[in-house]
Design a protein around this motif. Structure first.
Motif, PDB file in Angstrom:
ATOM      1  N   SER A   1      -1.364 -23.073 -15.347  1.00  0.00           N
ATOM      2  CA  SER A   1      -2.701 -23.891 -16.655  1.00  0.00           C
ATOM      3  C   SER A   1      -3.630 -23.983 -15.775  1.00  0.00           C
ATOM      4  CB  SER A   1      -1.435 -24.785 -16.071  1.00  0.00           C
ATOM      5  OG  SER A   1      -1.422 -25.046 -15.051  1.00  0.00           O
ATOM      6  N   GLN A   2      -4.349 -24.846 -17.089  1.00  0.00           N
ATOM      7  CA  GLN A   2      -5.819 -25.004 -16.488  1.00  0.00           C
ATOM      8  C   GLN A   2      -6.029 -26.206 -15.422  1.00  0.00           C
ATOM      9  OE1 GLN A   2      -6.925 -26.405 -20.495  1.00  0.00           O
ATOM     10  NE2 GLN A   2      -7.280 -24.690 -20.774  1.00  0.00           N
ATOM     11  N   LYS A   3      -6.685 -25.733 -14.049  1.00  0.00           N
ATOM     12  CA  LYS A   3      -7.377 -26.638 -12.876  1.00  0.00           C
ATOM     13  C   LYS A   3      -8.157 -27.052 -12.949  1.00  0.00           C
ATOM     14  CE  LYS A   3      -4.337 -27.321  -8.662  1.00  0.00           C
ATOM     15  NZ  LYS A   3      -3.532 -26.716  -7.441  1.00  0.00           N
ATOM     16  N   ILE A   4      -8.641 -28.639 -12.408  1.00  0.00           N
ATOM     17  CA  ILE A   4      -9.854 -28.828 -11.681  1.00  0.00           C
ATOM     18  C   ILE A   4      -9.493 -29.188 -10.585  1.00  0.00           C
ATOM     19  CG2 ILE A   4     -11.778 -29.618 -12.258  1.00  0.00           C
ATOM     20  CD1 ILE A   4     -11.111 -30.413 -15.254  1.00  0.00           C
ATOM     21  N   GLU A   5     -10.354 -28.494  -9.482  1.00  0.00           N
ATOM     22  CA  GLU A   5     -10.411 -29.360  -8.359  1.00  0.00           C
ATOM     23  C   GLU A   5     -11.505 -29.646  -7.541  1.00  0.00           C
ATOM     24  OE1 GLU A   5      -6.758 -26.487  -6.018  1.00  0.00           O
ATOM     25  OE2 GLU A   5      -8.480 -26.511  -5.801  1.00  0.00           O
ATOM     26  N   GLN A   6     -11.656 -31.196  -7.568  1.00  0.00           N
ATOM     27  CA  GLN A   6     -12.575 -31.953  -6.835  1.00  0.00           C
ATOM     28  C   GLN A   6     -11.629 -32.112  -5.319  1.00  0.00           C
ATOM     29  OE1 GLN A   6     -13.864 -34.277 -10.509  1.00  0.00           O
ATOM     30  NE2 GLN A   6     -15.810 -34.154  -9.639  1.00  0.00           N
ATOM     31  N   ASN A   7     -12.860 -32.410  -4.107  1.00  0.00           N
ATOM     32  CA  ASN A   7     -12.524 -33.176  -3.381  1.00  0.00           C
ATOM     33  C   ASN A   7     -11.836 -34.124  -3.306  1.00  0.00           C
ATOM     34  OD1 ASN A   7     -14.852 -30.799  -1.940  1.00  0.00           O
ATOM     35  ND2 ASN A   7     -15.711 -31.852  -1.471  1.00  0.00           N
ATOM     36  N   SER A   8     -11.182 -34.558  -3.082  1.00  0.00           N
ATOM     37  CA  SER A   8      -9.845 -35.919  -2.298  1.00  0.00           C
ATOM     38  C   SER A   8      -9.948 -36.721  -1.790  1.00  0.00           C
ATOM     39  CB  SER A   8      -8.283 -34.949  -2.745  1.00  0.00           C
ATOM     40  OG  SER A   8      -7.879 -35.028  -1.299  1.00  0.00           O
ATOM     41  N   GLU A   9     -11.066 -35.973  -1.191  1.00  0.00           N
ATOM     42  CA  GLU A   9     -11.777 -37.478   0.534  1.00  0.00           C
ATOM     43  C   GLU A   9     -12.940 -37.298  -0.272  1.00  0.00           C
ATOM     44  OE1 GLU A   9      -9.690 -34.279   4.259  1.00  0.00           O
ATOM     45  OE2 GLU A   9     -11.250 -35.544   3.758  1.00  0.00           O
ATOM     46  N   ALA A  10     -13.037 -38.625   0.131  1.00  0.00           N
ATOM     47  CA  ALA A  10     -13.987 -39.713  -0.667  1.00  0.00           C
ATOM     48  C   ALA A  10     -15.251 -39.011   0.547  1.00  0.00           C
ATOM     49  CB  ALA A  10     -13.998 -41.070  -0.052  1.00  0.00           C
ATOM     50  N   LEU A  11     -16.251 -38.787  -0.447  1.00  0.00           N
ATOM     51  CA  LEU A  11     -17.763 -38.397   1.181  1.00  0.00           C
ATOM     52  C   LEU A  11     -18.235 -39.388   0.954  1.00  0.00           C
ATOM     53  CD1 LEU A  11     -19.406 -35.933   1.680  1.00  0.00           C
ATOM     54  CD2 LEU A  11     -20.388 -36.100  -0.676  1.00  0.00           C
ATOM     55  N   ASN A  12     -18.959 -39.682   2.792  1.00  0.00           N
ATOM     56  CA  ASN A  12     -19.735 -40.417   3.564  1.00  0.00           C
ATOM     57  C   ASN A  12     -20.775 -39.901   3.388  1.00  0.00           C
ATOM     58  OD1 ASN A  12     -17.463 -43.115   3.163  1.00  0.00           O
ATOM     59  ND2 ASN A  12     -16.599 -41.180   4.028  1.00  0.00           N
ATOM     60  N   ILE A  13     -22.409 -40.313   3.730  1.00  0.00           N
ATOM     61  CA  ILE A  13     -23.535 -39.994   3.425  1.00  0.00           C
ATOM     62  C   ILE A  13     -24.698 -40.714   4.013  1.00  0.00           C
ATOM     63  CG2 ILE A  13     -23.313 -38.268   2.515  1.00  0.00           C
ATOM     64  CD1 ILE A  13     -24.933 -38.645  -0.270  1.00  0.00           C
ATOM     65  N   GLN A  14     -25.282 -40.888   4.880  1.00  0.00           N
ATOM     66  CA  GLN A  14     -26.935 -41.914   5.205  1.00  0.00           C
ATOM     67  C   GLN A  14     -27.305 -41.966   3.782  1.00  0.00           C
ATOM     68  OE1 GLN A  14     -25.968 -43.650   8.047  1.00  0.00           O
ATOM     69  NE2 GLN A  14     -27.268 -44.931   7.192  1.00  0.00           N
ATOM     70  N   GLU A  15     -28.250 -42.994   3.316  1.00  0.00           N
ATOM     71  CA  GLU A  15     -29.230 -43.420   2.356  1.00  0.00           C
ATOM     72  C   GLU A  15     -30.283 -42.600   2.634  1.00  0.00           C
ATOM     73  OE1 GLU A  15     -30.782 -47.176   2.893  1.00  0.00           O
ATOM     74  OE2 GLU A  15     -32.026 -46.670   0.862  1.00  0.00           O
TER      75      GLU A  15
END
Lengths: 113, 112
Positions: B1-15
Motif C-alpha cells: 500500500s502507499q506509504k509516506i514516512e516523515q521523521n517521527s521524532e521532533a526536530l530541535n534547532i537553534q534560531e
C-alpha cells in the motif's frame, strides 16, 4: 475574503448516534475534500467532491457519506458513531482539478462518548 | 500500500540555522508533492507544491527538492525563527488530483 468555514467547531456525540458536519469552501473554489485527523497523525483522506459528485473515496466504511450542493458547500455525515470516530474532521477546498495546494478549514473536533 | 514516512521524532534547532525535514514514500508515483504547515488545533496551511518533473522549488526562506528516483523530498527552512515552530506535513498527489495523501508530519521546534 473568507477562507474555508466549518461548523460546528466542537461536537460531542454518543456512540450509535449520527452526525452531520458542514463546510463552506473558499470563494471561487469548487472542489471539496474531507479528511479525518487523529491526534498525532496526519490527515486521512475520506473523499472528494466536484460538481456534486463523489470523485474518489479513501478507506472509510459506508457509514461515512457526503454531499456537495450547487453552491459548492458540502456536508459529511457519519452514521452509527464509534468511539474510534473521535477526531478532528477537516474540510479542504481548491479550484477544479488544477493541482494547487488546498485551503483547509480549522476543522470540527468530534468527540464520541 | 502507499506509504509516506516523515521523521517521527521532533526536530530541535537553534534560531538562525537551517532546518531540513525529510519525506520518503513507497508504492506511489506522485505527479505532485506538497508541503503544509500545521499549528496545534488548526487546519494545515499550504506552503509549496513541486511537480514530478521539477527538481527544486523556492519561496522566500523555503526550499523543496523532489527526487523521484530516491522517492524522497527534502524541505528546508533557512534562517529559521521561533515562529517557524510547527508541524510540517508532506502530501502526495497523483495525476488528476482526486486524492491527496498526507504523512504524519514532523514537529519542528526553533529555539531562540
Amino acid at each position: 475574503d473568507a477562507g474555508v468555514t466549518q461548523s460546528p467547531t466542537h461536537l460531542i456525540k454518543t456512540r450509535g448516534q449520527q452526525v452531520t458536519l458542514r463546510c463552506s469552501p473558499k470563494s471561487g473554489h469548487d472542489t471539496v475534500s474531507w479528511y479525518q485527523q487523529a491526534l498525532g497523525q496526519g490527515p486521512q483522506f475520506i473523499f472528494q467532491y466536484y460538481e456534486e459528485e463523489e470523485r474518489q473515496r479513501g478507506n472509510f466504511p459506508d457509514r461515512f457519506s457526503g454531499h456537495q450542493f450547487p453552491n459548492y458547500s458540502s456536508e459529511l455525515n457519519v452514521n452509527a458513531l464509534l468511539l474510534g470516530d473521535s477526531a478532528l474532521y477537516l474540510c479542504a477546498s481548491r479550484v477544479g482539478s488544477l493541482n494547487y495546494g488546498y485551503t483547509f478549514g480549522s476543522g470540527t473536533r468530534l468527540t464520541v462518548v | 500500500s502507499q506509504k509516506i514516512e516523515q521523521n517521527s521524532e521532533a526536530l530541535n534547532i537553534q534560531e538562525g540555522k537551517t532546518a531540513t525535514l525529510t519525506c520518503n514514500y513507497t508504492n506511489y508515483s506522485p505527479a505532485y508533492l506538497q508541503w503544509y504547515r500545521q499549528d496545534p488545533g488548526r487546519g494545515p496551511v499550504f506552503l509549496l507544491l513541486i511537480r514530478e518533473n521539477e527538481k527544486e522549488k523556492r519561496k522566500e526562506r523555503l526550499k523543496v527538492t523532489f527526487d523521484t528516483t530516491l522517492k524522497q523530498s527534502l524541505f528546508h527552512i533557512t534562517a529559521s525563527q521561533p515562529a517557524d515552530s510547527a508541524t510540517y506535513l508532506c502530501a502526495l498527489e497523483g495525476t488528476g488530483g482526486f486524492k491527496t495523501i498526507f504523512g504524519a508530519g514532523t514537529r519542528l521546534f526553533v529555539k531562540a
